[in-house]
Design an enzyme around this catalytic site. Structure first.
Site, mmCIF file in Angstrom:
data_model
loop_
_atom_site.group_PDB
_atom_site.id
_atom_site.type_symbol
_atom_site.label_atom_id
_atom_site.label_comp_id
_atom_site.label_asym_id
_atom_site.label_seq_id
_atom_site.Cartn_x
_atom_site.Cartn_y
_atom_site.Cartn_z
ATOM 1 N N SER A 189 48.409 41.712 34.687
ATOM 2 C CA SER A 189 46.967 41.461 34.613
ATOM 3 C C SER A 189 46.309 42.419 33.625
ATOM 4 O O SER A 189 46.154 43.611 33.894
ATOM 5 C CB SER A 189 46.347 41.619 36.000
ATOM 6 O OG SER A 189 44.963 41.396 35.920
ATOM 7 N N HIS A 200 48.598 38.234 31.758
ATOM 8 C CA HIS A 200 47.610 37.477 32.539
ATOM 9 C C HIS A 200 46.204 37.840 32.054
ATOM 10 O O HIS A 200 45.825 39.021 32.051
ATOM 11 C CB HIS A 200 47.778 37.834 34.013
ATOM 12 C CG HIS A 200 46.929 37.059 34.958
ATOM 13 N ND1 HIS A 200 47.250 35.800 35.408
ATOM 14 C CD2 HIS A 200 45.757 37.378 35.558
ATOM 15 C CE1 HIS A 200 46.332 35.376 36.250
ATOM 16 N NE2 HIS A 200 45.390 36.312 36.357
ATOM 17 N N ASP A 225 42.393 37.361 32.691
ATOM 18 C CA ASP A 225 41.320 36.932 33.589
ATOM 19 C C ASP A 225 40.038 36.732 32.790
ATOM 20 O O ASP A 225 39.499 37.679 32.212
ATOM 21 C CB ASP A 225 41.098 37.981 34.687
ATOM 22 C CG ASP A 225 42.211 37.985 35.712
ATOM 23 O OD1 ASP A 225 42.486 36.914 36.281
ATOM 24 O OD2 ASP A 225 42.807 39.052 35.935
ATOM 25 N N MET A 231 36.243 35.686 33.198
ATOM 26 C CA MET A 231 35.212 35.540 34.241
ATOM 27 C C MET A 231 33.847 35.430 33.577
ATOM 28 O O MET A 231 33.541 36.190 32.650
ATOM 29 C CB MET A 231 35.216 36.756 35.169
ATOM 30 C CG MET A 231 36.577 37.069 35.768
ATOM 31 S SD MET A 231 36.471 38.432 36.928
ATOM 32 C CE MET A 231 38.195 38.753 37.260
ATOM 33 N N HIS A 234 43.664 32.741 33.069
ATOM 34 C CA HIS A 234 43.128 32.419 34.394
ATOM 35 C C HIS A 234 41.626 32.268 34.247
ATOM 36 O O HIS A 234 40.889 33.274 34.203
ATOM 37 C CB HIS A 234 43.492 33.546 35.378
ATOM 38 C CG HIS A 234 42.983 33.333 36.765
ATOM 39 N ND1 HIS A 234 43.055 34.308 37.745
ATOM 40 C CD2 HIS A 234 42.405 32.258 37.371
ATOM 41 C CE1 HIS A 234 42.537 33.844 38.863
ATOM 42 N NE2 HIS A 234 42.118 32.607 38.663
ATOM 43 N N MET A 290 38.177 31.729 35.442
ATOM 44 C CA MET A 290 37.268 31.747 36.593
ATOM 45 C C MET A 290 35.867 31.518 36.033
ATOM 46 O O MET A 290 35.051 32.440 35.927
ATOM 47 C CB MET A 290 37.382 33.087 37.326
ATOM 48 C CG MET A 290 38.671 33.216 38.125
ATOM 49 S SD MET A 290 39.061 34.932 38.555
ATOM 50 C CE MET A 290 39.894 35.444 37.065
ATOM 51 N N MET A 338 45.595 32.118 45.117
ATOM 52 C CA MET A 338 44.890 33.403 45.089
ATOM 53 C C MET A 338 45.089 34.092 46.437
ATOM 54 O O MET A 338 44.774 33.527 47.488
ATOM 55 C CB MET A 338 43.394 33.199 44.836
ATOM 56 C CG MET A 338 43.043 32.681 43.452
ATOM 57 S SD MET A 338 43.591 33.735 42.101
ATOM 58 C CE MET A 338 42.753 35.273 42.473
ATOM 59 N N GLY A 384 37.726 37.639 41.357
ATOM 60 C CA GLY A 384 36.630 38.389 40.758
ATOM 61 C C GLY A 384 36.918 39.861 40.511
ATOM 62 O O GLY A 384 36.400 40.433 39.558
ATOM 63 N N ASP A 430 48.453 35.542 42.917
ATOM 64 C CA ASP A 430 47.578 36.448 42.177
ATOM 65 C C ASP A 430 46.737 37.272 43.146
ATOM 66 O O ASP A 430 45.984 36.721 43.958
ATOM 67 C CB ASP A 430 46.675 35.601 41.251
ATOM 68 C CG ASP A 430 45.814 36.470 40.332
ATOM 69 O OD1 ASP A 430 45.925 37.707 40.387
ATOM 70 O OD2 ASP A 430 45.035 35.877 39.560
HETATM 71 C C1 DX5 Z 1 41.375 38.880 40.548
HETATM 72 C C2 DX5 Z 1 42.264 38.649 39.359
HETATM 73 C C3 DX5 Z 1 43.592 39.292 39.432
HETATM 74 C C4 DX5 Z 1 43.568 40.781 39.479
HETATM 75 C C5 DX5 Z 1 44.788 41.288 40.187
HETATM 76 O O1 DX5 Z 1 40.307 38.009 40.489
HETATM 77 O O2 DX5 Z 1 42.478 37.262 39.221
HETATM 78 O O3 DX5 Z 1 44.386 38.848 38.334
HETATM 79 O O4 DX5 Z 1 43.510 41.354 38.209
HETATM 80 O O5 DX5 Z 1 44.669 42.667 40.335
HETATM 81 P P1 DX5 Z 1 45.327 43.462 41.549
HETATM 82 O O6 DX5 Z 1 46.803 43.494 41.303
HETATM 83 O O7 DX5 Z 1 44.704 44.810 41.442
HETATM 84 O O8 DX5 Z 1 44.979 42.740 42.814
HETATM 85 ZN ZN ZN Z 2 43.893 36.426 37.780
#
Ligand code: DX5
Ligand code: ZN
Length: 218
Positions: free
Chosen positions: A8, A33, A35, A37, A66, A68, A137, A142, A175
């Site tokens: 991530s 990965h 993210d 958002m 990913h 969101m 998830m 978030g 995730d």
């Molecule tokens: C949360 C993200 C994850 C997050 C995981 O919304 O989608 O990808 O970065 O981080 P950890 O491993 O800290 O839970």
């Molecule tokens: Zn993610």
């Protein structure tokens, strides 16, 4: 399918990022990965197009997007998607999740549907013919650094059982709150691809390599 790791990137220290990416390549990290958002679908704002464009120039590790975001269909073409990348949209994005999955396959990426903890597996069964994978998830989307929501292992098992019964091929990604401590248990439930941020890697870059090795060897 052997266990795969998707690091991530929102959890990775931005200092010396090029060196860290080289190390990920040396350690055979499977995906980065990303993210994305938008501050609406989830309350946080994270990682944007210019960051991904830069990543594309400095590493050839496949990307695991990913999304969101609200209205993911209108944003899919923003990203430099390559064959072999993963592109994930949320079932909770509404009616356009199906349009997004179809569009993702046209782009040549693996189409993945994510379900948040409150969304039951039964509510996405009708979409499984359009996915290459499902992302369960384990935390509320978030933020990194959360604890797994109770009952998520059962969702993985349910999805894996359905896959076996119907002889389907989708992979299962998990995730949130993934680490070397729970990877084996999640794998036994049916998970194939593991997204790992602070829960595995911690916050100190000097420990990243050892943590990645611990993940692959447990
Ligand atoms: C949360 C993200 C994850 C997050 C995981 O919304 O989608 O990808 O970065 O981080 P950890 O491993 O800290 O839970
Ligand atoms: Zn993610």
């Amino acid at each position: 399918m052997s266990r795969q790791l998707s690091v991530s990137m929102m959890c990775i220290d931005f200092g010396n990022l090029s060196d860290v990416l080289d190390m990920f390549r040396e350690e055979h990290v499977d995906y980065l990965h990303i993210d994305i958002m938008d501050g609406h679908f989830v309350p946080n704002i994270m990682l944007g197009v210019s960051y991904v464009d830069w990543l594309r120039k400095v590493t050839d590790i496949p990307l695991d997007y990913h999304l969101m975001v609200e209205d993911p269909v209108s944003k899919l073409d923003w990203f430099p998607v390559r064959k072999g990348d993963i592109m994930t949209v949320h079932a909770e994005s509404g009616w356009n999740a199906l349009s997004a999955l179809i569009h993702i396959r046209k782009l040549g990426a693996k189409a993945v549907l994510a379900i948040s903890p409150q969304t039951p597996v039964s509510s996405v069964i009708h979409l499984l013919n359009y996915v290459d994978g499902v992302c369960i998830m384990l935390v509320i989307p978030g933020y990194s650094g959360q604890t797994m929501i109770l009952g998520m292992e059962d969702k993985i098992k349910e999805l894996a059982k359905y896959r076996d019964e119907k002889n389907m091929k989708y992979f299962i990604e998990v995730d949130g709150h993934v680490s070397e401590k729970n990877a084996r248990e999640l794998e036994d439930c049916g998970a194939d691809i593991f997204v790992a941020g602070t829960s595995l890697l911690g916050r100190a870059p000097k420990n990243y390599r050892d943590k990645i090795r611990a993940f692959y060897s447990t």
